[in-house]
Design a protein around this motif. Sequence first.
Motif, PDB file in Angstrom:
ATOM      1  N   GLU A   1     -36.130 -16.884   8.717  1.00 14.81           N
ATOM      2  CA  GLU A   1     -35.046 -17.070   9.678  1.00 14.81           C
ATOM      3  C   GLU A   1     -35.597 -17.470  11.035  1.00 14.81           C
ATOM      4  OE1 GLU A   1     -33.924 -13.181   7.374  1.00 14.81           O
ATOM      5  OE2 GLU A   1     -35.699 -14.074   8.288  1.00 14.81           O
ATOM      6  N   SER A   2     -34.767 -18.148  11.809  1.00  9.87           N
ATOM      7  CA  SER A   2     -35.107 -18.479  13.189  1.00  9.87           C
ATOM      8  C   SER A   2     -33.814 -18.680  13.957  1.00  9.87           C
ATOM      9  CB  SER A   2     -35.970 -19.736  13.257  1.00  9.87           C
ATOM     10  OG  SER A   2     -35.279 -20.849  12.707  1.00  9.87           O
ATOM     11  N   GLY A   3     -33.932 -18.689  15.286  1.00  9.55           N
ATOM     12  CA  GLY A   3     -32.777 -18.999  16.120  1.00  9.55           C
ATOM     13  C   GLY A   3     -32.159 -17.825  16.837  1.00  9.55           C
ATOM     14  N   GLY A   4     -32.657 -16.627  16.610  1.00  9.20           N
ATOM     15  CA  GLY A   4     -32.111 -15.481  17.310  1.00  9.20           C
ATOM     16  C   GLY A   4     -32.484 -15.499  18.780  1.00  9.20           C
ATOM     17  N   GLY A   5     -31.889 -14.583  19.531  1.00 11.98           N
ATOM     18  CA  GLY A   5     -32.204 -14.488  20.951  1.00 11.98           C
ATOM     19  C   GLY A   5     -31.174 -13.672  21.687  1.00 11.98           C
ATOM     20  N   LEU A   6     -31.217 -13.801  23.011  1.00 16.98           N
ATOM     21  CA  LEU A   6     -30.316 -13.082  23.908  1.00 16.98           C
ATOM     22  C   LEU A   6     -29.273 -14.060  24.447  1.00 16.98           C
ATOM     23  CD1 LEU A   6     -29.547 -10.608  25.661  1.00 16.98           C
ATOM     24  CD2 LEU A   6     -31.257 -11.417  27.323  1.00 16.98           C
ATOM     25  N   VAL A   7     -28.010 -13.660  24.376  1.00 13.70           N
ATOM     26  CA  VAL A   7     -26.926 -14.519  24.847  1.00 13.70           C
ATOM     27  C   VAL A   7     -25.853 -13.659  25.476  1.00 13.70           C
ATOM     28  CG1 VAL A   7     -25.721 -14.484  22.615  1.00 13.70           C
ATOM     29  CG2 VAL A   7     -25.404 -16.431  24.165  1.00 13.70           C
ATOM     30  N   GLN A   8     -25.129 -14.215  26.413  1.00  8.24           N
ATOM     31  CA  GLN A   8     -24.026 -13.483  27.032  1.00  8.24           C
ATOM     32  C   GLN A   8     -22.800 -13.509  26.127  1.00  8.24           C
ATOM     33  OE1 GLN A   8     -23.433 -15.201  30.941  1.00  8.24           O
ATOM     34  NE2 GLN A   8     -24.705 -13.604  31.866  1.00  8.24           N
ATOM     35  N   ALA A   9     -21.959 -12.508  26.290  1.00  8.52           N
ATOM     36  CA  ALA A   9     -20.714 -12.453  25.528  1.00  8.52           C
ATOM     37  C   ALA A   9     -19.916 -13.742  25.754  1.00  8.52           C
ATOM     38  CB  ALA A   9     -19.896 -11.248  25.951  1.00  8.52           C
ATOM     39  N   GLY A  10     -19.356 -14.263  24.665  1.00  2.00           N
ATOM     40  CA  GLY A  10     -18.634 -15.523  24.729  1.00  2.00           C
ATOM     41  C   GLY A  10     -19.492 -16.732  24.414  1.00  2.00           C
ATOM     42  N   GLY A  11     -20.796 -16.543  24.384  1.00  5.64           N
ATOM     43  CA  GLY A  11     -21.704 -17.647  24.117  1.00  5.64           C
ATOM     44  C   GLY A  11     -21.891 -17.911  22.635  1.00  5.64           C
ATOM     45  N   SER A  12     -22.826 -18.811  22.326  1.00  4.25           N
ATOM     46  CA  SER A  12     -23.069 -19.242  20.951  1.00  4.25           C
ATOM     47  C   SER A  12     -24.557 -19.230  20.632  1.00  4.25           C
ATOM     48  CB  SER A  12     -22.534 -20.660  20.730  1.00  4.25           C
ATOM     49  OG  SER A  12     -21.149 -20.745  20.955  1.00  4.25           O
ATOM     50  N   LEU A  13     -24.852 -19.060  19.349  1.00  2.00           N
ATOM     51  CA  LEU A  13     -26.199 -19.191  18.820  1.00  2.00           C
ATOM     52  C   LEU A  13     -26.092 -19.805  17.430  1.00  2.00           C
ATOM     53  CD1 LEU A  13     -28.041 -15.800  19.594  1.00  2.00           C
ATOM     54  CD2 LEU A  13     -28.623 -18.047  20.524  1.00  2.00           C
ATOM     55  N   ARG A  14     -27.147 -20.489  17.015  1.00  2.63           N
ATOM     56  CA  ARG A  14     -27.211 -20.986  15.645  1.00  2.63           C
ATOM     57  C   ARG A  14     -28.481 -20.461  14.988  1.00  2.63           C
ATOM     58  NH1 ARG A  14     -27.520 -27.082  13.118  1.00  2.63           N
ATOM     59  NH2 ARG A  14     -29.693 -26.919  13.873  1.00  2.63           N
ATOM     60  N   LEU A  15     -28.300 -19.732  13.916  1.00  2.31           N
ATOM     61  CA  LEU A  15     -29.422 -19.226  13.132  1.00  2.31           C
ATOM     62  C   LEU A  15     -29.715 -20.200  11.994  1.00  2.31           C
ATOM     63  CD1 LEU A  15     -28.492 -15.437  12.800  1.00  2.31           C
ATOM     64  CD2 LEU A  15     -29.690 -16.615  14.655  1.00  2.31           C
ATOM     65  N   SER A  16     -30.998 -20.298  11.662  1.00  3.46           N
ATOM     66  CA  SER A  16     -31.420 -21.134  10.540  1.00  3.46           C
ATOM     67  C   SER A  16     -32.187 -20.290   9.541  1.00  3.46           C
ATOM     68  CB  SER A  16     -32.327 -22.267  11.024  1.00  3.46           C
ATOM     69  OG  SER A  16     -31.649 -23.122  11.908  1.00  3.46           O
ATOM     70  N   CYS A  17     -32.055 -20.633   8.276  1.00  5.22           N
ATOM     71  CA  CYS A  17     -32.802 -19.962   7.213  1.00  5.22           C
ATOM     72  C   CYS A  17     -33.430 -21.035   6.347  1.00  5.22           C
ATOM     73  CB  CYS A  17     -31.888 -19.075   6.383  1.00  5.22           C
ATOM     74  SG  CYS A  17     -32.720 -18.305   4.972  1.00  5.22           S
ATOM     75  N   ALA A  18     -34.753 -21.130   6.421  1.00  2.00           N
ATOM     76  CA  ALA A  18     -35.479 -22.096   5.611  1.00  2.00           C
ATOM     77  C   ALA A  18     -35.939 -21.440   4.323  1.00  2.00           C
ATOM     78  CB  ALA A  18     -36.682 -22.626   6.381  1.00  2.00           C
ATOM     79  N   ALA A  19     -35.602 -22.071   3.203  1.00  2.00           N
ATOM     80  CA  ALA A  19     -35.950 -21.527   1.892  1.00  2.00           C
ATOM     81  C   ALA A  19     -37.021 -22.382   1.239  1.00  2.00           C
ATOM     82  CB  ALA A  19     -34.722 -21.467   1.007  1.00  2.00           C
ATOM     83  N   SER A  20     -37.960 -21.741   0.575  1.00  2.00           N
ATOM     84  CA  SER A  20     -38.992 -22.461  -0.170  1.00  2.00           C
ATOM     85  C   SER A  20     -39.286 -21.717  -1.457  1.00  2.00           C
ATOM     86  CB  SER A  20     -40.263 -22.618   0.665  1.00  2.00           C
ATOM     87  OG  SER A  20     -40.786 -21.345   1.007  1.00  2.00           O
ATOM     88  N   GLY A  21     -39.972 -22.389  -2.373  1.00  2.00           N
ATOM     89  CA  GLY A  21     -40.246 -21.777  -3.667  1.00  2.00           C
ATOM     90  C   GLY A  21     -39.232 -22.237  -4.702  1.00  2.00           C
ATOM     91  N   ARG A  22     -38.851 -21.347  -5.589  1.00  2.00           N
ATOM     92  CA  ARG A  22     -37.980 -21.689  -6.715  1.00  2.00           C
ATOM     93  C   ARG A  22     -36.506 -21.701  -6.291  1.00  2.00           C
ATOM     94  NH1 ARG A  22     -40.479 -21.065 -11.723  1.00  2.00           N
ATOM     95  NH2 ARG A  22     -38.533 -20.389 -12.714  1.00  2.00           N
ATOM     96  N   THR A  23     -36.192 -22.545  -5.324  1.00  2.00           N
ATOM     97  CA  THR A  23     -34.833 -22.576  -4.798  1.00  2.00           C
ATOM     98  C   THR A  23     -33.824 -23.111  -5.804  1.00  2.00           C
ATOM     99  OG1 THR A  23     -35.258 -24.720  -3.808  1.00  2.00           O
ATOM    100  CG2 THR A  23     -35.620 -22.799  -2.413  1.00  2.00           C
ATOM    101  N   PHE A  24     -34.293 -23.813  -6.850  1.00  2.00           N
ATOM    102  CA  PHE A  24     -33.363 -24.360  -7.835  1.00  2.00           C
ATOM    103  C   PHE A  24     -32.678 -23.246  -8.610  1.00  2.00           C
ATOM    104  CE2 PHE A  24     -35.957 -23.328 -11.456  1.00  2.00           C
ATOM    105  CZ  PHE A  24     -37.252 -23.387 -10.993  1.00  2.00           C
ATOM    106  N   SER A  25     -33.244 -22.040  -8.579  1.00  2.00           N
ATOM    107  CA  SER A  25     -32.660 -20.916  -9.307  1.00  2.00           C
ATOM    108  C   SER A  25     -31.667 -20.136  -8.466  1.00  2.00           C
ATOM    109  CB  SER A  25     -33.768 -19.963  -9.775  1.00  2.00           C
ATOM    110  OG  SER A  25     -34.420 -19.380  -8.660  1.00  2.00           O
ATOM    111  N   THR A  26     -31.373 -20.635  -7.267  1.00  2.00           N
ATOM    112  CA  THR A  26     -30.484 -19.916  -6.350  1.00  2.00           C
ATOM    113  C   THR A  26     -29.020 -20.152  -6.704  1.00  2.00           C
ATOM    114  OG1 THR A  26     -32.108 -20.074  -4.576  1.00  2.00           O
ATOM    115  CG2 THR A  26     -29.833 -19.647  -3.944  1.00  2.00           C
ATOM    116  N   TYR A  27     -28.253 -19.071  -6.787  1.00  2.00           N
ATOM    117  CA  TYR A  27     -26.815 -19.170  -7.015  1.00  2.00           C
ATOM    118  C   TYR A  27     -26.061 -19.189  -5.698  1.00  2.00           C
ATOM    119  CZ  TYR A  27     -22.044 -17.781  -7.967  1.00  2.00           C
ATOM    120  OH  TYR A  27     -20.676 -17.729  -7.993  1.00  2.00           O
ATOM    121  N   ALA A  28     -26.510 -18.388  -4.762  1.00  2.00           N
ATOM    122  CA  ALA A  28     -25.834 -18.314  -3.462  1.00  2.00           C
ATOM    123  C   ALA A  28     -26.810 -17.785  -2.420  1.00  2.00           C
ATOM    124  CB  ALA A  28     -24.618 -17.408  -3.538  1.00  2.00           C
ATOM    125  N   MET A  29     -26.479 -18.019  -1.168  1.00  2.00           N
ATOM    126  CA  MET A  29     -27.242 -17.447  -0.056  1.00  2.00           C
ATOM    127  C   MET A  29     -26.280 -16.765   0.892  1.00  2.00           C
ATOM    128  SD  MET A  29     -30.218 -20.240   0.663  1.00  2.00           S
ATOM    129  CE  MET A  29     -31.080 -19.114   1.777  1.00  2.00           C
TER     130      MET A  29
END
Length: 124
Positions: A6-34
């Motif tokens: 994961e990445s993208g966390g941090g400190l933000v004021q109320a009312g603000g926005s953030l975008r988190l990212s989750c990079a997956a590697s390995g046997r991702t073809f076997s993934t049903y959901a995240m």
Amino acid sequence: QVQLVESGGGLVQAGGSLRLSCAASGRTFSTYAMGWFRQAAGKEREFVAGIRWSGGRTYYADSVKDRFTISRDNAENPVYLQMNRLKPEDTAVYYCAARRLMGTISSRDEYDYWGQGTQVTVSS
């Protein structure tokens, strides 16, 4: 095995926005959901949002519906969590998770792989 970062966390004021990212590697073809989960200090880890790998159907906790959006472009790109209109009660460590099998998307115990988490702090 599937590795999640994961990445993208941090400190933000109320009312603000953030975008988190989750990079997956390995046997991702076997993934049903995240999914994205969060754990505030002294509380249990709770479901935030989920997305099926095939078809892209999304699911949200009532507490974040209409404020957060989970998405992904394709199997090679990260899964994102766009968080808008953040509130102090959204403060938590946010975890990305992946599961191989069908079931209840919001069920924490049904996920097979977890990232290390990223801190989100919303100040009032």
